[in-house]
Design an enzyme around this catalytic site. Sequence first.
Site, PDB file in Angstrom:
ATOM      1  CB  CYS A  20     -46.939  21.897  57.951  1.00  0.00           C
ATOM      2  SG  CYS A  20     -46.999  21.678  59.717  1.00  0.00           S
ATOM      3  N   GLY A  48     -53.133  22.370  55.911  1.00  0.00           N
ATOM      4  CA  GLY A  48     -53.246  22.706  57.323  1.00  0.00           C
ATOM      5  C   GLY A  48     -54.148  23.915  57.497  1.00  0.00           C
ATOM      6  CG  ASN A 126     -44.894  19.050  55.555  1.00  0.00           C
ATOM      7  OD1 ASN A 126     -45.649  18.553  56.366  1.00  0.00           O
ATOM      8  ND2 ASN A 126     -44.880  18.702  54.282  1.00  0.00           N
ATOM      9  N   GLY A 127     -43.620  17.895  58.639  1.00  0.00           N
ATOM     10  CA  GLY A 127     -43.186  16.538  58.933  1.00  0.00           C
ATOM     11  C   GLY A 127     -43.240  16.244  60.415  1.00  0.00           C
ATOM     12  CE1 TYR A 270     -58.397  13.428  52.323  1.00  0.00           C
ATOM     13  CE2 TYR A 270     -56.488  13.936  53.681  1.00  0.00           C
ATOM     14  CZ  TYR A 270     -57.843  14.068  53.427  1.00  0.00           C
ATOM     15  OH  TYR A 270     -58.623  14.822  54.238  1.00  0.00           O
ATOM     16  CB  CYS A 459     -43.163   5.545  53.455  1.00  0.00           C
ATOM     17  SG  CYS A 459     -43.449   4.930  55.141  1.00  0.00           S
TER      18      CYS A 459
END
Length: 482
Positions: A20, A48, A126-127, A270, A459
Amino acid sequence: MNEIHAQQEYDRDDGLHEECGVFGMYDLDGNDVASSIYYGLFALQHRGQESCGIAVSDTEGPKGAAKVHKGMGLVNDVFTPEILDSLKGNIGVGHTRYSTAGSSTRENAQPLLLNYVKGILGLAHNGNLINAAELRKELEYTGAIFQTTIDSEVIAYHIARARIQTSSVEEAVMAAMDKIKGAYSLIVMSPRKLIGARDPYGFKPLCIGRRENAYILASETCALDTVGADFVRDVEPGEVVTICEQGIRSDKSRCLPKEREARCIFEYIYFSRPDSIIDGISVYHSRILAGKFLAMDHPVDADLVVGVPESGNAAALGFSLQSGIPYGTAFVKNGYVGRTFIKPKQSSRESSVRVKLNVLTEAVKGKRVVMIDDSIVRGTTSDRIVSMLKNAGAKEVHVRVSSPPFLHECYFGTDIPSKDQLIANHRTVEDIRKIIGADSLGYLEFHRLSEMVNGLPICTGCFNGNYPMDPPDGDIRGEYEK
């Protein structure tokens, strides 16, 4: 899996998808914000393209009054000038969505708008939460009725319930943060405040902007540029910012030590637009560096370096700058095809890759080509693109990938499929090279990831299985993942 979901599963391409983009605005002078939110979402459309929405309210009006419009499709398809004119209010929140958890339906479009005892609550998320299922079950057994299948509604319910027990909406947001686990950047609209919150690990980006006497929260800085706002700063991982008539307040009591933060590296590889700056790091510069590292670690004799548009282009330029091999254009992209579109059926001859891309034969014929792509997920797209280049007359095609091989799932909002669908799982680089038909293949070396972002904590779970928090026992990423 029913017929519709089976078709949706087939229709998905081999690329990565984010979940999102979020955008919120509070104009302290009382001006309408819907038009600016629209343009902000337009700038975040790449995050999105499945559904979008805007909810607005008037901070001087009744506490329960708000308007929302949302639907399936692109921002400029869902909103007309007449619809935007009808969305009167000086505070609002917008959202553009790609589903990683929950079905692709209008009911799951955001922002969510709740009417409850304290007025209205608008939420854009978002997530992806890793404990959404257990929190949902807990709420259902205490009488909650859900209208959607998305974990964002779980967050909204917990904020609304906590608000009854707390003295302010920002305290309610913090109370909800103590329960939810996973990746989230949130924008919450209450009758008189706009609140931004970022999970303690900082998986997803969120920044603050200002235009005259209006404050903005957005996923990326490119959205601030689009609406003519100045960048103020990033919301820190774990921070809650409250925008009200008195300006901005901040609470950092949930922030972790810097070394424990874990931003999603794919924002730099990306997801984000190259003109965005995420947590002080230029996305464009990160991609240039990735290309340079590929040229250093996986050199090759060739005549031309090309990128797979759009996210491969900057890395291809970096490879060219480092190697001295000329940079060129080999692909023409259909500008009217987004990351999601109605793809040809299996029986059709048309390739969904060819609908999106076509090769410039004159550019590649008789040449040894280095093709830079951001990732290889299942491999089904890579082999088609390599074939297209060779069919156009390329003598050799050397593939370089600006990320390491995917070996593990992602549970934090990136649409990486289960292990058995990942081409790199249980295969060597040489195996993959043969499958995609390349003359050579090189991935970004793992240790280069940190260098790409100047040591910013990231991460890397999808590459090495070392997640910043314990992953769930089962796959919680929704109906699309098998």
